[in-house]
Design an enzyme around this catalytic site. Sequence first.
Site, PDB file in Angstrom:
ATOM      1  N   ASN A 343       0.822  -1.218   0.000  1.00 36.78           N
ATOM      2  CA  ASN A 343       0.000   0.000   0.000  1.00 36.78           C
ATOM      3  C   ASN A 343       0.851   1.260   0.000  1.00 36.78           C
ATOM      4  O   ASN A 343       2.056   1.219   0.284  1.00 36.78           O
ATOM      5  CB  ASN A 343      -0.891   0.050   1.255  1.00 36.78           C
ATOM      6  N   GLU A 472      -4.204  -9.779   4.275  1.00 41.48           N
ATOM      7  CA  GLU A 472      -4.754  -8.619   3.580  1.00 41.48           C
ATOM      8  C   GLU A 472      -4.810  -8.864   2.069  1.00 41.48           C
ATOM      9  O   GLU A 472      -5.045  -7.944   1.289  1.00 41.48           O
ATOM     10  CB  GLU A 472      -3.944  -7.363   3.917  1.00 41.48           C
ATOM     11  N   LEU A 568      -0.183  -7.737  22.641  1.00 49.55           N
ATOM     12  CA  LEU A 568      -1.093  -7.036  23.553  1.00 49.55           C
ATOM     13  C   LEU A 568      -0.805  -5.543  23.629  1.00 49.55           C
ATOM     14  O   LEU A 568      -1.151  -4.887  24.623  1.00 49.55           O
ATOM     15  CB  LEU A 568      -0.977  -7.648  24.958  1.00 49.55           C
ATOM     16  N   ASP A 599       4.411  -5.309  12.601  1.00 49.00           N
ATOM     17  CA  ASP A 599       5.311  -5.648  11.491  1.00 49.00           C
ATOM     18  C   ASP A 599       6.765  -5.645  11.942  1.00 49.00           C
ATOM     19  O   ASP A 599       7.570  -6.488  11.510  1.00 49.00           O
ATOM     20  CB  ASP A 599       5.113  -4.670  10.326  1.00 49.00           C
ATOM     21  N   SER A 638       9.557   3.418  10.478  1.00 50.21           N
ATOM     22  CA  SER A 638       9.864   3.109  11.887  1.00 50.21           C
ATOM     23  C   SER A 638      10.579   1.775  12.060  1.00 50.21           C
ATOM     24  O   SER A 638      11.044   1.463  13.153  1.00 50.21           O
ATOM     25  CB  SER A 638       8.565   3.082  12.698  1.00 50.21           C
TER      26      SER A 638
END
Length: 658
Positions: A343, A472, A568, A599, A638
Amino acid sequence: MTIKEFAQLAGVSVSTVSKILNHKDANISPQTREHVLSLAKIHNYKPYSFVRTQYPEKTSIFGVIFRDCIPDDRLLKGLMNVARSYGYGITVLESHLNKTQELKNLSLLTSSNVDGILFNPINSKPSSEVYAQLKQSKKPYFLFSTEEDIPGPDFLPTISYKSMAEFLTQNLVQAGHSKIALVAEKESPIRNEFIEGFKSCLYQNAISFTEEFIFSKDNEKFYRHISCGSISAVLTLHFQSSFQIYQRLLSRHLHIPNDFSLLTLCKHQSNINNFSEISALLIPFEEFGEYLGSCLIKHLEHSENTEQERKHFQPDYHLNHTKSISAPAMTKRKKVLVLGSVNIDSYLFFRELPSPGMAAKTSRSSNYLGGKGMNQAIGVSKLGHHASIIGLVGDDLEADTIYESAKQAGINTAYLKRVHGELTGKGYIFLNNSGDSIVSILSGANECVSKKHVEEALPIFKDSHLCLLNTEVPQDTILTACRLAKSHKLPVLLKPSSIRQIDPEILALTDIFLPNLEEAQILLSTEESQLSKKLQKMQAKEACDKALLEQCADYFLKKGANMVIITLGKQGLFAKGKGILGLYPAKEVKAIDTTGAADAFISALASYILLDFPMEQAIRIASYAAALSVTREGAAPSLVDKNSLEAYIATEEPEILE
C-alpha cells in the site's frame, strides 16, 4: 695451522689450497673451491701470505647505513643471521634523515677497515659527494631502499609493496569478495605502489575498480558503505588503521568475519603479538635483511651466480591466520519470502481520534510506503536478510513510488506485478498524540492477488528459508502459499489481518500464528463467543489475564497452529508453543505511532529465528524491535535496522544477543 696441515684436513693438495685462497683457481672445480673455502671459514684459516699480499685490509666485517632509524628489528636480525652464517660481523649506523650525519656515517665506514658497504641513502638519487666518497674508498658497495623500488645499477631490488597488495587482495577475492575497500594514508611513501597492486589484482580477476572505494582514512561515508553492505571487505596499508576500523565497527555491533572481512599489511611483529584478531601479512623485513647481506657477502666472496641472484627479491608470503576473513556477509544472508498487501499509507494527525458523529480537522498529513507485506519485507531486509515480495500494485503513479522505494530497500520485486485497471492499495491512518490509531484500508490491487500469482513465484519458494504471510490478500491465495511453503519445508509465520474467519487448513499449515488481541477476539467470536466476550472485557479494562489468554491460544493450537503469539500492545505479548509459555512485558517507551509495531515484531522474530537464536531470545529481541518502532512516525520508516536494534539491546539486556 700450516697450509700443509690445512690441505690434509681438506683432502686436497697444498697447491690447490694456495690457488683457491689466492684466486688463481680457474682450472679447479666449483665443488672443490666451495669445499676449501667453507673449511677455511670454519677453522678461520688465513695463510700469512694470503692476508698480507692479497687482502691486507680484509676483516670479514661489512657496514650498513640506514637513512633513518632501522625500520624494524627483523631487518637487522636478517642481516645478522646471514653475516653469522658466512663468518662475518656487521657495523650498523643510522642517519636519522640528516644529510650531514649521512656523510659522517659514510666517511666513517669508507675510512675504516670494513670489507664492503650496504647503503640506504636519504635521497633516491644520492649526491655527487656521496658517490665520490664511495668510489674513492674502492670498497664494494650496494645501495638499497626499504620503501620504493629505485632503478639503477647500484640499487638492489627492494621489498615489493605491489606484490604484497596483490597477494592480500587475492586472499579476499578467493573468499568471494568483489566489494573491497582500500584504506591507504596519503602521506605514506608506499601508497601509490600498494594501490597499483590492489588495482592489478582486481583487473586480473575481472572485478571493476572504483576510485570511490579508495580511502585515505576511515570516515562516516566509509562506515555507511559497510553498514549497508556496499563494502564487504577492507584492506588496509597499516595495521593501526585496521585496528581502528575494527574497534569502531565493533562499537556499531559489526563483527569480523561474520559482518565484514578485514585484512592488513603489518610492519611490526609486536602489533600482531599484542592484537591477534586481525589477519595480516607481515612485511618480510627479516628475509630482506638476509637477501641484502647475502648479495654483498657473495660479491665479496666472488661466488658464482651473484649477478642473477641480485636481480630479484621474491620471498614467499604468508598470512598470520585467516580468522578475520570469510565469505561476504551478503552471501550468508537468509532469504525470506513475503506474501501480503502493498500500500501507500496516508496519515492524518489529530489531537484526539474522530468518533462517530464528530467532525475533526487537521493541518498535518504524510504519505509513506505501507501494507503489511511490504512493511515486513522492508523489516527483514533492514535486519540483514534478503526479502522477496509477492504482490500486486495498480497502474498508477503510486506504483512507481513503491517500486523505487522497494529497490532502495534492496527488496526483490520480480514477483511484485502491476495490474491494469486497478488502484494501488491505500491505507488511511488516523493518529492521535498518544500514538493510538484507527486504520482503514482500500484494498485495490491487493484483492487481485491470486493463486496463479503465487504459483508463478515457485522459484523463490525453492530458494527461500522462511515464509511471512498476512491475510490482507485473499485467503485462497494464502492457502496456496501455505501449501507451497510446506512442500518446500519453509516455516510459515502468519499475521491475520482484516478478516473475521480463517480457513482451518491455513492454521494447520502455520508454524507461528500472530494475531493481536482484537484480531484474536474477532476470530473467536463465531465458534467461541463466550471466550471472545471475555477477551473483549479484558481489553476494555486494559487488564491482562494469563489464564484467559492461554485459553485463547489453545483454541488456535487445537486448530493446528504450532505456536501462537498474541500481541497485547503496551502490555506486551502472550506466547504458547513447544517449550514456550508465558507473558512477555513490553518495553517502556514514549509511543508516537503504534501502526508498525506488529510488522516490526514479526520482521525481527523471523530474522533472529533465521540466525538460529532460541525462540525465547528471538521473542525478546523482537519485543525491542517493536518498542523502537513505536517511537517513530510511519510504519515502514519506523522499522529498525540490525545495528540500531542490537546497539539498543546492548544497553538494556545484552545477554539475549549471546
